[in-house]
Design an enzyme around this catalytic site. Structure first.
Site, PDB file in Angstrom:
ATOM      1  CG  MET A  19      -1.990  -0.976   1.178  1.00  0.00           C
ATOM      2  SD  MET A  19      -3.094  -1.079   2.609  1.00  0.00           S
ATOM      3  CE  MET A  19      -2.212  -1.977   3.720  1.00  0.00           C
ATOM      4  CB  ALA A  20       1.317   3.922  -2.378  1.00  0.00           C
TER       5      ALA A  20
ATOM      6  CG  ASN B 254      -6.224  -7.240  -2.312  1.00  0.00           C
ATOM      7  OD1 ASN B 254      -6.073  -6.404  -3.308  1.00  0.00           O
ATOM      8  ND2 ASN B 254      -6.395  -7.075  -1.365  1.00  0.00           N
TER       9      ASN B 254
ATOM     10  CG  ASP C 206     -14.475  -5.519   0.474  1.00  0.00           C
ATOM     11  OD1 ASP C 206     -13.999  -4.584   0.290  1.00  0.00           O
ATOM     12  OD2 ASP C 206     -15.748  -5.599  -0.264  1.00  0.00           O
TER      13      ASP C 206
ATOM     14  CB  CYS D 297      -1.781   1.527  -8.862  1.00  0.00           C
ATOM     15  SG  CYS D 297      -1.828   3.119  -8.078  1.00  0.00           S
TER      16      CYS D 297
END
Length: 324
Positions: free
Chosen positions: A17-18, A203, A205, A103
């Site tokens: 996560m950036a 990936n 929720d 992304c």
């Protein structure tokens, strides 16, 4: 790391996560049970041009063990060169090279990177093939169920990734257009799993143990990746592993949450220095759950100037929960 053995055990992974999955955050999640953590999204072009801020994103600590390194870009040659450099320089500290093709950020997409590559399968294939040829490490690809509602091509994309040499794929069950809104599409993940023979990580929720179990059962995927569910909540990995094994699980108390947050803060500042407190603030605010006066406490944390400010606010949070 024996990659095949590792992936056969339905691992629970921390997503890249950036601006979030820095070293301190990764260490916290690994401490509480994440089986593999990924770096923040790293620009291959930034590495190529020796941008020091970009290179700092790949600093891996001795406490982490092997880590996934996620790269993004649109040049097959640059991505291959940087992957080769990372493998050579970091050796056993790196578990795999992950290529970001999902992304949704506008500035990334506008450069033809991230999820924009889901609209250009020939280029995406060239990138995967080039990276695979450049390294001995496993190569993974992270993507979405499609770019938008008119381009739901996750199955086609997954087959292309496999044919191009990817060892593992991760699919987020939303389109780029959706960003993080709406519900994750488990059917899309299941369709991808059925379409390929390489391991598939699901990936989207995953906010509790039941979510993880449902993802695995419904889609048949080989592992799961936790993203937003881990923000301020590294304990989620303990919860998921307990749920999947049928073991009892007791959520952390407010005192335990405050202690973990303070540990996180100290390590963050140790690694990055006092000037990094601004980027630490959001992590601290995420740790404090509902309690009397929590809004005020979050405000204090978001305005913190020193470690003492953080420690004082967290102590108040723990005390408020104790007497609530």
């Amino acid at each position: 790391m024996d990659f095949n053995t590792f992936i056969s055990k339905h691992p629970v992974l921390l997503a890249p996560m950036a601006g979030i999955t820095d070293t301190a955050f990764r260490e916290m999640c690994l401490k509480y049970g994440a089986e593999l953590a990924y770096t923040e999204m790293i620009s291959a072009k930034g590495m190529h041009y020796n941008c020091m801020a970009t290179r700092k994103l790949i600093e891996l600590s001795e406490r982490e063990g092997p880590c996934g390194v996620q790269l993004f870009g649109s040049s097959p040659d640059i991505l291959a060169d940087i992957s080769r450099e990372i493998e050579s320089e970091y050796g056993e500290k790196v578990a795999l090279i992950d290529i970001n093709m999902g992304c949704p950020a506008r500035k990334i997409v506008s450069n033809g990177e991230g999820s924009a590559l889901m609209l250009d399968l020939p280029l995406a294939s060239q990138i995967i093939s080039a990276v695979k040829k450049a390294v001995r490490l496993p190569v993974s690809v992270k993507f979405r169920k499609g770019f938008d509602s008119e381009h739901l091509n996750a199955v086609e994309f997954a087959k292309m990734a496999q044919d191009s040499g990817a060892d593992i794929i991760t699919i987020h069950g939303r389109t780029r257009e959706q960003m993080y809104s709406g519900k994750v599409d488990l059917d899309a993940i299941a369709a991808v799993k059925r379409s390929v023979t390489i391991p598939v990580i699901g990936n989207g929720d995953i906010f509790c143990g039941a979510d993880a179990a449902n993802m695995l059962k419904y889609t048949g995927c080989d592992g799961i990746m936790v993203a937003r569910g881990a923000q301020g909540n590294p304990f989620i990995f303990e919860e998921i592993k307990a749920y999947l094994s049928g073991s009892p699980y007791t959520p952390p108390s407010a005192e335990q949450r405050a202690a973990a947050a303070l540990e996180h803060a100290k390590r963050h500042l140790e690694l990055k220095g006092e000037r990094s407190i601004i980027e630490l603030r959001k992590h601290m605010a995420w740790y404090v759950s509902s309690a009397r006066g929590v809004g005020k406490i979050r405000t204090r944390l978001m305005r913190a100037q020193t470690l003492d400010d953080i420690e004082s606010a967290l102590a108040e949070y723990a005390e408020n929960c104790r007497i609530s």
